[in-house]
Design an enzyme around this catalytic site. Sequence first.
Site, PDB file in Angstrom:
ATOM      1  N   SER A 165      28.319  -3.400 -19.801  1.00 35.48           N
ATOM      2  CA  SER A 165      27.821  -2.950 -18.454  1.00 35.48           C
ATOM      3  C   SER A 165      26.676  -3.480 -17.825  1.00 35.48           C
ATOM      4  O   SER A 165      26.353  -3.125 -16.825  1.00 35.48           O
ATOM      5  CB  SER A 165      27.771  -1.515 -18.519  1.00 35.48           C
ATOM      6  N   LYS A 191      23.979   7.481 -16.181  1.00 35.01           N
ATOM      7  CA  LYS A 191      23.239   6.739 -15.386  1.00 35.01           C
ATOM      8  C   LYS A 191      22.716   6.916 -14.090  1.00 35.01           C
ATOM      9  O   LYS A 191      21.557   6.645 -13.982  1.00 35.01           O
ATOM     10  CB  LYS A 191      24.378   5.315 -15.415  1.00 35.01           C
TER      11      LYS A 191
HETATM   12 CA   LIG Z   1      23.541  -1.755 -16.705  1.00 33.85          CA
HETATM   13 CA   LIG Z   2      30.635   0.605 -20.934  1.00 30.66          CA
END
Ligand SMILES: [Ca+2]
Ligand SMILES: [Ca+2]
Lengths: 201, 201, 201, 201, 201, 201
Positions: free
Chosen positions: C98, C141
Amino acid sequence: TPETAERTSVPGVATGLAVTGTGGDVLFVEASLADPESGAGGLTLTGQLGDVMKESAQIALSYLRSRGAELELPVGDLKERGVHLHVPAGAIPKDGPSAGVTMTTALASLLSGRPARADVAMTGEVSLTGRVLPIGGVKQKLLAAHRAGITTVLIPSRNEPDLDDVPQDVLDQLTVHAVSDVREVLDLALSPAEARERLAA
Amino acid sequence: TPETAERTSVPGVATGLAVTGTGGDVLFVEASLADPESGAGGLTLTGQLGDVMKESAQIALSYLRSRGAELELPVGDLKERGVHLHVPAGAIPKDGPSAGVTMTTALASLLSGRPARADVAMTGEVSLTGRVLPIGGVKQKLLAAHRAGITTVLIPSRNEPDLDDVPQDVLDQLTVHAVSDVREVLDLALSPAEARERLAA
Amino acid sequence: TPETAERTSVPGVATGLAVTGTGGDVLFVEASLADPESGAGGLTLTGQLGDVMKESAQIALSYLRSRGAELELPVGDLKERGVHLHVPAGAIPKDGPSAGVTMTTALASLLSGRPARADVAMTGEVSLTGRVLPIGGVKQKLLAAHRAGITTVLIPSRNEPDLDDVPQDVLDQLTVHAVSDVREVLDLALSPAEARERLAA
Amino acid sequence: TPETAERTSVPGVATGLAVTGTGGDVLFVEASLADPESGAGGLTLTGQLGDVMKESAQIALSYLRSRGAELELPVGDLKERGVHLHVPAGAIPKDGPSAGVTMTTALASLLSGRPARADVAMTGEVSLTGRVLPIGGVKQKLLAAHRAGITTVLIPSRNEPDLDDVPQDVLDQLTVHAVSDVREVLDLALSPAEARERLAA
Amino acid sequence: TPETAERTSVPGVATGLAVTGTGGDVLFVEASLADPESGAGGLTLTGQLGDVMKESAQIALSYLRSRGAELELPVGDLKERGVHLHVPAGAIPKDGPSAGVTMTTALASLLSGRPARADVAMTGEVSLTGRVLPIGGVKQKLLAAHRAGITTVLIPSRNEPDLDDVPQDVLDQLTVHAVSDVREVLDLALSPAEARERLAA
Amino acid sequence: TPETAERTSVPGVATGLAVTGTGGDVLFVEASLADPESGAGGLTLTGQLGDVMKESAQIALSYLRSRGAELELPVGDLKERGVHLHVPAGAIPKDGPSAGVTMTTALASLLSGRPARADVAMTGEVSLTGRVLPIGGVKQKLLAAHRAGITTVLIPSRNEPDLDDVPQDVLDQLTVHAVSDVREVLDLALSPAEARERLAA
Ligand SMILES: [Ca+2]
Ligand SMILES: [Ca+2]
Ligand SMILES: [Ca+2]
Ligand SMILES: [Ca+2]
Ligand SMILES: [Ca+2]
Ligand SMILES: [Ca+2]
Ligand SMILES: [Ca+2]
Ligand SMILES: [Ca+2]
Ligand SMILES: [Ca+2]
Ligand SMILES: [Ca+2]
Ligand SMILES: [Ca+2]
Ligand SMILES: [Ca+2]
């Protein structure tokens, strides 16, 4: 101290601080550049360094490769001459990111020809942009510096709160600089350029 | 001794001292440089060397690559010619940093063309700046040197206190030099440059 | 925020978002290009990156090597200058795909000389053609971004449904862009080219 | 013997002796040099060789690279042509240092164009300076040589005492040479240079 | 389908079929060629590919390197430009030889500039001479293709008997081509060369 | 047979024989040479080959690199063009030295442009000097060859005694050649050079 004076009497050696099983200890990072005539290249790392510490060495070298010209260091030397970083004692395994500032200083000392100051020891992780990131073991490291006769210690700014844990009589005998950029480390730890000329005279 | 005389009769072989499972032993470090016409390059290490001992060889080589010119050694030879360091016997695993001085001496002997003295054995870790660092097993190593007919032994300065453990009658028959820089080792262990000319005459 | 402002004040640093054992966290990806005079080459990766994250770095680099000219980036710099990607803190293992958008942004920032915007954080896998693929941990996040004072967050289009899990008061204080191509990320995350000229003035 | 005659009929093959699980056996070391036009380089080792035996091959090659010119061998061939050492049978793992003399002989045979003598077998570790060091299994190796119709066997000088264990009737049918330098091995094991010219006539 | 249309809209992406733990799935193989100015070389493989799948990529590349000129592909591009093959999603491990035809198609698409057709998916091992060898999971793969809106599927000739296991209503909605040479795959899967020119107009 | 005819219709493919868990089987070794314009180099091995089989491939290549010119093969092609040897099926692990003759034949076929004969299969280890050494599984391999419609089988001379175990009716339908040098294999297995010209007409 006699030992740090002797060890750092030539450019390329910087005094770091480490946490060991039995407290803290002073540690020396040695750097060498091969004679261009000898044909060596690349980066050699010795001293039974663990993965994180090997990465610290790569970061120190890349920092100087990308920012060295701004610091007026002769980075062209890194092209023609093999770089070797060694951390004695050879048989003792070592790891962790906190020698980053010491490795950067040893390399910058070598490139600049300015010996590191014998009364300065340092600890701190370095990022690729030269930021000094916090480390562990501030208390043990300052006690070790004091025991070794060091008078000036460089620590990361973000570790300033850890100074509360250090005995006041030790702090009284140490000058502690809290730094956030490795350029501050180089300014404080390397002998002035003039010193080199004096030695050569 | 006959064996060390035979082994060190050519440049490139130095006599070290090791601790083994059953005491101490004499050990030979052999160095070779490939004929430039043969196209070899790099550093080859053999003799079932462990990680720490391989690093000692890299340190010895980098020391000579960075400081060799000061020592008036022809470091350009290291560019064009593959370097090989071997420690017989081939099937016996070996490790530890204490052959550092011996490896440096074998390489310097080869580069200078000055054979190592047959009556000298040595032990000591070497740092990248040429400092001789302390090692273990001084008593066993001196007993082994004495058994092998060696008359001069070089040990690190910081190991001088260990001489107290060596039987007086053995010490009486050995000349022991305590050294702190590998240049002292080279001065004491290599035959004078004149010797080579005499051989060539 | 002060920290992201400081970290991203130079070209080559982008702000990502990661899921950790205790929630989410902001993470910085740092890129450097070696001085061509220093002779470095290739790609160096540090920060204790796992296999998947190392592959993300290779994908980010190949994307720029194959599409960079379309984006008016000076890809020739990648030939002559060693590339280093680092993700502090040096001792903390990291993995997962990611950070792909963040790595691509850090490299594009460095090549373009346009610093990343200090108020923008991002998360998303990147494919070799520049598509932004979905990731996990959107809620953690965004909470971490909010805590760190970030005001704009870039997420993959296919993660839009995950916004339902984010508390409304957090969403109210964030501008969230759902993107499907990494070019959208670069447009939103890099300071305008003019900014650079202003700095140089 | 017919087999050793056939195997050693071309330069580059030498007959060694090995200890196996069931006694001793004859073993052939084959060497090849690639056609310079084929572009091969470096050293290739095959035959399921263990670490110690691979090091023996490197020692044999370095010995010839550093001393080959003294032996009037065309060491320049080693630069332009890939060297391959193989020890059949391909599927049987092999290890130990005692094929050192055999590997050196196979390579020297190839470089000189002088086939190895079909009636000679050999065993011995080689050091980097060409010294022949002692090995194990002398009794089993001589019995195997005798069974295979070999008439001349070369062993290390320091293994002479082991001849006491070999049955007298076997010793009576073998010429055993005890050697201490690999140059003696090459003198005894390679067909005279004249032989080659006769073949070429 | 919208997704395959989007993914394959640029040259260098081909649609494959895989067996997963929960049935079958569509998978995209992405290929890129580095800008020659960027200095990249060699083959980079990402997507957490297993050993067999990595070998499939090497076979696809070698097939094009040895037969590409016959197919009027500009194989010289493979010399100057680094090749990267990636199979998203980045974090999912993948293995097996059945993406061989898809990898070959992605690379040929990139070299020819002809995008792969969005309505075509494929499965099949490729040999070094371009033969299409049988694979497993035909039923699951065709069901997955059908679910994803694919209308044309390419399978190995030797897998034709496996079509008996596929529900008739699925087969009725798919055009299945059984192929034995990868050139048939390229003919069926790549958009006609004219299409590219139309796009460029 | 139809399959071997199809597989060996192009230069670079040879038919071998292997022992599998369930008896014997025919196996194809495929070789390719990269277009010199494509910039490939070195030796690539695929087909999930074990260590011994990889060494067989290196031996086959070195044999041709050192002896190929004597065989009037254009060994210069090996310099400029990457060599790839593949043994389908890609997912099946394979090992052992007995494909040595088949690998040598596939490479020699490719270099000479002479296709291998479709009615010939072979088994045998090859040494670096081209000797054909004995292998196991002769009975299973001949039964497999017979089942596959092969009419000529090449085996090592030292395996002739194993023919006693093969059923007489199978032997009656096979021409078996016992060979001791790989040049005999090439003479028997490759189509005559004329055949190629006829094909090109
Ligand atoms: Ca990231
Ligand atoms: Ca991920
Ligand atoms: Ca430190
Ligand atoms: Ca730390
Ligand atoms: Ca020693
Ligand atoms: Ca020691
Ligand atoms: Ca032997
Ligand atoms: Ca032995
Ligand atoms: Ca597939
Ligand atoms: Ca499959
Ligand atoms: Ca076979
Ligand atoms: Ca076998």
